[in-house]
Every structure is written in C-alpha cells, then in structure tokens.
Write a protein that holds these residues in place. Sequence first.
Motif, PDB file in Angstrom:
ATOM      1  N   ARG A 268      36.709   3.415 -19.040  1.00  0.00           N
ATOM      2  CA  ARG A 268      37.195   2.328 -19.893  1.00  0.00           C
ATOM      3  C   ARG A 268      38.219   2.844 -20.905  1.00  0.00           C
ATOM      4  NH1 ARG A 268      32.843  -2.408 -20.990  1.00  0.00           N
ATOM      5  NH2 ARG A 268      31.935  -2.488 -18.897  1.00  0.00           N
ATOM      6  N   ALA A 269      37.995   4.042 -21.416  1.00  0.00           N
ATOM      7  CA  ALA A 269      38.969   4.620 -22.345  1.00  0.00           C
ATOM      8  C   ALA A 269      40.310   4.823 -21.645  1.00  0.00           C
ATOM      9  CB  ALA A 269      38.453   5.941 -22.901  1.00  0.00           C
ATOM     10  N   ALA A 270      40.258   5.296 -20.395  1.00  0.00           N
ATOM     11  CA  ALA A 270      41.493   5.498 -19.634  1.00  0.00           C
ATOM     12  C   ALA A 270      42.176   4.174 -19.328  1.00  0.00           C
ATOM     13  CB  ALA A 270      41.192   6.264 -18.349  1.00  0.00           C
ATOM     14  N   SER A 271      41.386   3.135 -19.020  1.00  0.00           N
ATOM     15  CA  SER A 271      41.979   1.836 -18.693  1.00  0.00           C
ATOM     16  C   SER A 271      42.648   1.208 -19.909  1.00  0.00           C
ATOM     17  CB  SER A 271      40.910   0.891 -18.131  1.00  0.00           C
ATOM     18  OG  SER A 271      39.994   0.495 -19.144  1.00  0.00           O
ATOM     19  N   LEU A 272      42.174   1.564 -21.114  1.00  0.00           N
ATOM     20  CA  LEU A 272      42.813   1.101 -22.342  1.00  0.00           C
ATOM     21  C   LEU A 272      44.078   1.885 -22.671  1.00  0.00           C
ATOM     22  CD1 LEU A 272      39.870   0.598 -24.901  1.00  0.00           C
ATOM     23  CD2 LEU A 272      41.305  -1.183 -23.898  1.00  0.00           C
ATOM     24  N   GLY A 273      44.290   2.987 -21.954  1.00  0.00           N
ATOM     25  CA  GLY A 273      45.404   3.868 -22.268  1.00  0.00           C
ATOM     26  C   GLY A 273      45.110   4.803 -23.421  1.00  0.00           C
ATOM     27  N   ALA A 274      43.818   4.882 -23.813  1.00  0.00           N
ATOM     28  CA  ALA A 274      43.444   5.730 -24.945  1.00  0.00           C
ATOM     29  C   ALA A 274      43.398   7.201 -24.555  1.00  0.00           C
ATOM     30  CB  ALA A 274      42.087   5.297 -25.495  1.00  0.00           C
ATOM     31  N   VAL A 275      43.104   7.497 -23.273  1.00  0.00           N
ATOM     32  CA  VAL A 275      43.036   8.879 -22.795  1.00  0.00           C
ATOM     33  C   VAL A 275      43.692   8.956 -21.422  1.00  0.00           C
ATOM     34  CG1 VAL A 275      40.904   9.342 -24.069  1.00  0.00           C
ATOM     35  CG2 VAL A 275      40.766   8.592 -21.690  1.00  0.00           C
ATOM     36  N   ARG A 276      44.032  10.175 -21.028  1.00  0.00           N
ATOM     37  CA  ARG A 276      44.609  10.395 -19.713  1.00  0.00           C
ATOM     38  C   ARG A 276      43.503  10.598 -18.683  1.00  0.00           C
ATOM     39  NH1 ARG A 276      47.044  13.972 -22.968  1.00  0.00           N
ATOM     40  NH2 ARG A 276      45.952  15.694 -21.926  1.00  0.00           N
ATOM     41  N   PRO A 277      43.603   9.980 -17.507  1.00  0.00           N
ATOM     42  CA  PRO A 277      42.618  10.252 -16.451  1.00  0.00           C
ATOM     43  C   PRO A 277      42.668  11.726 -16.057  1.00  0.00           C
ATOM     44  CG  PRO A 277      43.962   8.323 -15.915  1.00  0.00           C
ATOM     45  CD  PRO A 277      44.620   8.992 -17.096  1.00  0.00           C
ATOM     46  N   GLY A 278      41.526  12.278 -15.670  1.00  0.00           N
ATOM     47  CA  GLY A 278      41.471  13.676 -15.273  1.00  0.00           C
ATOM     48  C   GLY A 278      40.456  13.897 -14.178  1.00  0.00           C
ATOM     49  N   GLU A 279      40.450  15.087 -13.620  1.00  0.00           N
ATOM     50  CA  GLU A 279      39.570  15.412 -12.491  1.00  0.00           C
ATOM     51  C   GLU A 279      38.530  16.474 -12.841  1.00  0.00           C
ATOM     52  OE1 GLU A 279      39.707  13.668  -9.750  1.00  0.00           O
ATOM     53  OE2 GLU A 279      41.445  12.534 -10.495  1.00  0.00           O
ATOM     54  N   GLN A 280      38.504  16.950 -14.077  1.00  0.00           N
ATOM     55  CA  GLN A 280      37.586  18.021 -14.430  1.00  0.00           C
ATOM     56  C   GLN A 280      36.129  17.518 -14.408  1.00  0.00           C
ATOM     57  OE1 GLN A 280      38.157  21.103 -14.907  1.00  0.00           O
ATOM     58  NE2 GLN A 280      40.128  21.482 -15.844  1.00  0.00           N
ATOM     59  N   PRO A 281      35.174  18.352 -13.948  1.00  0.00           N
ATOM     60  CA  PRO A 281      33.763  17.971 -14.050  1.00  0.00           C
ATOM     61  C   PRO A 281      33.369  17.742 -15.514  1.00  0.00           C
ATOM     62  CG  PRO A 281      34.040  19.919 -12.653  1.00  0.00           C
ATOM     63  CD  PRO A 281      35.360  19.671 -13.320  1.00  0.00           C
ATOM     64  N   LEU A 282      32.568  16.711 -15.757  1.00  0.00           N
ATOM     65  CA  LEU A 282      32.208  16.360 -17.136  1.00  0.00           C
ATOM     66  C   LEU A 282      31.151  17.292 -17.715  1.00  0.00           C
ATOM     67  CD1 LEU A 282      32.050  12.470 -16.779  1.00  0.00           C
ATOM     68  CD2 LEU A 282      33.642  13.751 -18.210  1.00  0.00           C
ATOM     69  N   PHE A 283      30.251  17.821 -16.871  1.00  0.00           N
ATOM     70  CA  PHE A 283      29.104  18.583 -17.365  1.00  0.00           C
ATOM     71  C   PHE A 283      28.990  19.938 -16.677  1.00  0.00           C
ATOM     72  CE2 PHE A 283      28.085  14.174 -18.262  1.00  0.00           C
ATOM     73  CZ  PHE A 283      27.639  14.247 -19.574  1.00  0.00           C
ATOM     74  N   VAL A 284      28.366  20.872 -17.384  1.00  0.00           N
ATOM     75  CA  VAL A 284      28.100  22.199 -16.828  1.00  0.00           C
ATOM     76  C   VAL A 284      27.258  22.062 -15.572  1.00  0.00           C
ATOM     77  CG1 VAL A 284      26.821  24.335 -17.230  1.00  0.00           C
ATOM     78  CG2 VAL A 284      28.319  23.444 -19.000  1.00  0.00           C
ATOM     79  N   ASP A 285      27.623  22.788 -14.546  1.00  0.00           N
ATOM     80  CA  ASP A 285      26.850  22.818 -13.306  1.00  0.00           C
ATOM     81  C   ASP A 285      25.663  23.752 -13.489  1.00  0.00           C
ATOM     82  OD1 ASP A 285      25.850  22.912 -10.762  1.00  0.00           O
ATOM     83  OD2 ASP A 285      27.583  23.940  -9.882  1.00  0.00           O
ATOM     84  N   VAL A 286      24.473  23.152 -13.616  1.00  0.00           N
ATOM     85  CA  VAL A 286      23.278  23.972 -13.804  1.00  0.00           C
ATOM     86  C   VAL A 286      22.428  23.993 -12.531  1.00  0.00           C
ATOM     87  CG1 VAL A 286      23.226  23.605 -16.295  1.00  0.00           C
ATOM     88  CG2 VAL A 286      21.978  22.035 -14.796  1.00  0.00           C
TER      89      VAL A 286
END
Length: 286
Positions: A268-286
């Motif tokens: 939703r933040a990206a759809s508002l133009g507030a942030v850039r879309p990205g492909e990085q994983p959001l959380f540490v892989d545990v």
Amino acid sequence: MTSSSTLPDTLELGYSFCPNDTFIFHALHAGLVRGPLPVREVLEDVQTLNEWAVQGRLPMTKISYRAYFEVMEQYVALRAGGALGRGVGPLIVTRGSVDDLNGKVVASPGALTTAELLLRMVFPQVEVVRMRYDEVMPAVQRGEYQGQGVDAGLIIHESRFTFQNYGLTKRLDLGQWWEQDTGLPLPLGAILVRRDLPLDTQRGLNAAVRASLDYAYAHPDAARTYIRQHALEMSDAVMQAHIDLYVNEFSLDVGDEGERAVQELYRRAASLGAVRPGEQPLFVDV
C-alpha cells in the motif's frame, strides 16, 4: 562486514525509551542472556532512530516499519522484538469535532512513522506539522505549534492512554481502520540488523532478542527499575498497560500473519508512491 573476523567487539543496539522496548531488551543489554556478541544500548526516540537508519548509523536498531521500507537495501528485519498487533494503532485526536481532516493541519510524530503513513492513506490531502511524539498532545491542546495552527494530532506510544488528560477527543483509531480494511494486525515497529552482517550473526541476534523477551516474561520484576528509569513521567499503571499492549506473540516471532501484514503495508505504501517497490526479503531467514 562479510565475515565473522570483521565483526566489532560490541554491537551498538538502538531502541527507544518506551516500556515495551526496555522490557524486551533489558536482559540482552544487561548480559542476562547471550548473543553472538555483546551489545551496547543506544536509547533514542523512534523518529531519531528512523533518521539514523537512513544514515546507516547503527548496525542494529528499532525502527518504524514505514522507515524500514526506506532502508531495505542496507537492513533486514529480525523476526523477534518487533511491535505488531491488534488494538495497537495510532489515534487521531482533536480538541472538538472535526468531520474531515483533508486540508486540515495535523501534528505528526514524524515523516517516517507508520502513523503518518496510515494518516495519509485515510486522509490523502491532509497537511502535517512534525514534532517529537510527546509534543503532539500539548500542541493540539493549544491549537498551535511554533506559531502554526493545529487542528488535530496523531498520537502514538503511551499517549493513547493519556490523551483525555489534555481534554482531547479521539477522532479515529487508525489501527482499527487498518484491521477492518485488511483483516490483518497492524505493523508498527521492527528490529533491524545490517544485511552485510554474516547470516549466522543475524540468526544469532534474532535468537538473542527472543531469549531476552523470554527472560523478561519469566522474570517480570528483573527489568522494573530499568524500565522505570526511562519511562519519563509515566505512572506505573500506564507503564504496565504500555507493555501489555505492545508486547505480544508477534514480538516473539512475527509469524505468517505478521509477515502478510508487513507485505500489505509495504504494497500500500508503494501504491501511494510513498516508497519504491523492491525485491529484498523482508525478514531474516532463520
């Protein structure tokens, strides 16, 4: 940092003065649980920590999820230690009745707060004047901040328990709006570590934060003096209510539902133009 040989002797850990953070991190800070390396506390308000993360200043830090979306190239979120939940959202408060905030001036605790992002989702034409979070309620009570008129305020942290003391009225619970609109818990804050830390260190820090919270639950009186030391003028009842509200099962592990909530906030933040879309994983892989 690409290998354990380049790790510092002590890792700086930034978190806020708020009772939920001092409750979670006391045992880790005090050396009562072990992590992959010792940590040194750096206590600041969340908006300062948000700004520092943009600068890449700390290797491990508390941050608003809204601010996390700005620094995903440099940082990744731990699964433990964050603030998500239901009934935890920021509130919009006013001195009296205000029907539509579009075009009105709202006191905000910071451009990189999740609270301001939610405000703009509901009222896209709102104007904001920004200040430290504990200055918002006095500004709304006075109706001005540094000579600028203020129609409403966006309050976070313990302010949700004390706004009536300022003669203010709840206009909208933004967390409730989010929950009704998405069916998901609201993501507020995360604990980040630098992505260039070795993966085993990232995993070890995640385990250490969870162990610190487990210790806090098992020894509820151990951190009381530390929490009180940083809780400003908060009463014991408000201090405990703060912990009970913001520390929950999502603090132990974000879980699948929490991940979906963060992904939706990011979308939703990206759809508002507030942030850039990205492909990085959001959380540490545990």
